[in-house]
Scaffold this motif. Sequence first.
Motif, mmCIF file in Angstrom:
data_model
loop_
_atom_site.group_PDB
_atom_site.id
_atom_site.type_symbol
_atom_site.label_atom_id
_atom_site.label_comp_id
_atom_site.label_asym_id
_atom_site.label_seq_id
_atom_site.Cartn_x
_atom_site.Cartn_y
_atom_site.Cartn_z
ATOM 1 N N ARG A 102 0.870 -1.165 0.000
ATOM 2 C CA ARG A 102 0.000 0.000 0.000
ATOM 3 C C ARG A 102 0.913 1.222 0.000
ATOM 4 N NH1 ARG A 102 -3.043 -3.363 -0.995
ATOM 5 N NH2 ARG A 102 -4.964 -4.014 0.061
ATOM 6 N N ALA A 103 0.534 2.250 -0.730
ATOM 7 C CA ALA A 103 1.275 3.502 -0.745
ATOM 8 C C ALA A 103 0.360 4.571 -0.170
ATOM 9 C CB ALA A 103 1.707 3.860 -2.163
ATOM 10 N N ASN A 104 0.774 5.136 0.960
ATOM 11 C CA ASN A 104 -0.072 6.070 1.691
ATOM 12 C C ASN A 104 0.578 7.450 1.761
ATOM 13 O OD1 ASN A 104 -1.906 3.929 2.335
ATOM 14 N ND2 ASN A 104 -0.530 3.295 3.989
ATOM 15 N N LEU A 105 -0.280 8.466 1.877
ATOM 16 C CA LEU A 105 0.196 9.841 1.978
ATOM 17 C C LEU A 105 0.847 10.080 3.335
ATOM 18 C CD1 LEU A 105 -2.888 11.689 0.406
ATOM 19 C CD2 LEU A 105 -0.756 11.022 -0.717
ATOM 20 N N ALA A 107 4.200 10.025 2.200
ATOM 21 C CA ALA A 107 5.203 9.227 1.482
ATOM 22 C C ALA A 107 5.535 7.985 2.301
ATOM 23 C CB ALA A 107 6.457 10.047 1.215
ATOM 24 N N THR A 108 4.556 7.081 2.398
ATOM 25 C CA THR A 108 4.727 5.845 3.174
ATOM 26 C C THR A 108 4.474 4.648 2.276
ATOM 27 O OG1 THR A 108 4.054 6.856 5.264
ATOM 28 C CG2 THR A 108 3.852 4.474 5.101
ATOM 29 N N LEU A 109 5.408 3.720 2.285
ATOM 30 C CA LEU A 109 5.222 2.453 1.584
ATOM 31 C C LEU A 109 4.998 1.379 2.631
ATOM 32 C CD1 LEU A 109 5.209 0.893 -1.100
ATOM 33 C CD2 LEU A 109 7.641 0.432 -0.727
ATOM 34 N N ARG A 110 3.832 0.731 2.589
ATOM 35 C CA ARG A 110 3.501 -0.327 3.539
ATOM 36 C C ARG A 110 3.731 -1.679 2.879
ATOM 37 N NH1 ARG A 110 -1.578 -0.081 7.455
ATOM 38 N NH2 ARG A 110 0.019 1.171 8.514
ATOM 39 N N LEU A 111 4.571 -2.491 3.510
ATOM 40 C CA LEU A 111 4.835 -3.853 3.049
ATOM 41 C C LEU A 111 3.840 -4.761 3.761
ATOM 42 C CD1 LEU A 111 7.407 -2.139 2.561
ATOM 43 C CD2 LEU A 111 8.755 -4.172 3.022
ATOM 44 N N LEU A 112 2.930 -5.360 2.999
ATOM 45 C CA LEU A 112 1.794 -6.036 3.617
ATOM 46 C C LEU A 112 2.177 -7.321 4.331
ATOM 47 C CD1 LEU A 112 -0.991 -5.503 0.919
ATOM 48 C CD2 LEU A 112 -0.455 -4.122 2.937
ATOM 49 N N ASN A 113 3.036 -8.111 3.728
ATOM 50 C CA ASN A 113 3.402 -9.389 4.369
ATOM 51 C C ASN A 113 4.731 -9.843 3.780
ATOM 52 O OD1 ASN A 113 3.305 -11.636 5.955
ATOM 53 N ND2 ASN A 113 1.743 -12.696 4.780
ATOM 54 N N VAL A 114 5.806 -9.556 4.502
ATOM 55 C CA VAL A 114 7.143 -9.779 3.979
ATOM 56 C C VAL A 114 7.657 -11.151 4.391
ATOM 57 C CG1 VAL A 114 9.474 -8.825 3.853
ATOM 58 C CG2 VAL A 114 7.530 -7.313 4.285
ATOM 59 N N ASP A 115 8.326 -11.836 3.463
ATOM 60 C CA ASP A 115 9.066 -13.042 3.843
ATOM 61 C C ASP A 115 10.493 -12.904 3.343
ATOM 62 O OD1 ASP A 115 9.300 -13.965 1.144
ATOM 63 O OD2 ASP A 115 7.310 -14.843 1.262
#
Length: 347
Positions: A102-105, A107-115
């Motif tokens: 998800r890219a949120n205002l 300037a934030t990049l959210r990594l939903l489920n990292v492995d």
Amino acid sequence: MKAYPWIIPCWLLASVLIAASLLQQSEALTFTRRPDKPTIVVEGVNSTNADLVWEILPDSGEVVQNLFLIRQRAGDVNQVQIAWRKYSSSFTLAEGFANEYRANLPATLRLLNVDNTEEYVYTLQVSYDLNNVPYRTDDSVTVIVRVPPRMTVLPVRQSRITLGTNFTLTCNASGDPTPNITWTKEGLTAAQFNVSGHKLFLVNVKREDVGSYKCTADNGYGTPATSLAVVDVKCPPNECIITTVGITINDNQWPWKDAYSRMNTIEFKMLESNLTSAIASVYTRNPEKQFYGQEIILLRDGSIVAHLQLRFKTGVNDPLKPLRDEVGSGRLGPFAVTGEIILNPSM
């Protein structure tokens, strides 16, 4: 006129000075917040909805135009655009990334489920104008994914060994970085073992080797993985007495389950491992009671009532006293228990 190759023409010098001045001004774009460098993500701990957050404070005269979020493998020149936005609008996510980011205002990049297959260098690219001259600045962060230890080889949960023989306990785990394996004996604050890597060797087994052994795998991330193995020894003929006791587990963390009535279930084996380990630990601290081992013969429902057969060397004075004292405290290892043991409980 004689030419001096080291003399820079005035017009070129002026151009260099102007460009240097603009470059210096271009560095005025201020990041008031950036992700940790590197950013460590631990699977199962903070790997869901992990945020890379940038905050920008434009200086006077700077007009931010566009933001781009980009990823690439470390050492790879190929970049993939994840999301972009004009500074006055929301982010647009590139096709195919809806399940990853998800890219949120602002300037934030959210990594939903990292492995641990998803270690990338992420870059925020900012384009802006300064005095009607376009500039670009980048800020990059490497995401490193760590994996807590997971047991891959469990030691045999309970073994009855012949005196004088050799026996090996084996335990192993996976993780990133590779976990370190250690062995401890429950009830002892310090003990020396014959260990090689993930194996513990019991050589010329003696009665003193009876007890609960814990294998711990730790790599500094998440919770260490542990497994218990209980070692008993076989009594020489006519040298042991068998005493049957009942212990009532009165613990909300261990409510009765139907699976406890079947000895081949995971639930039964887990309870058995924890309970026999706790009892073995009691007698490790009291070696004078000549404890040879134990086994669960029955679990009754309601509050869990465990019937166990305990083996001691013949002639030992009051062998149940350490267990009686421990149960009398209301705790036995991980269990809350009622305050007394039941001698020769009815089936």
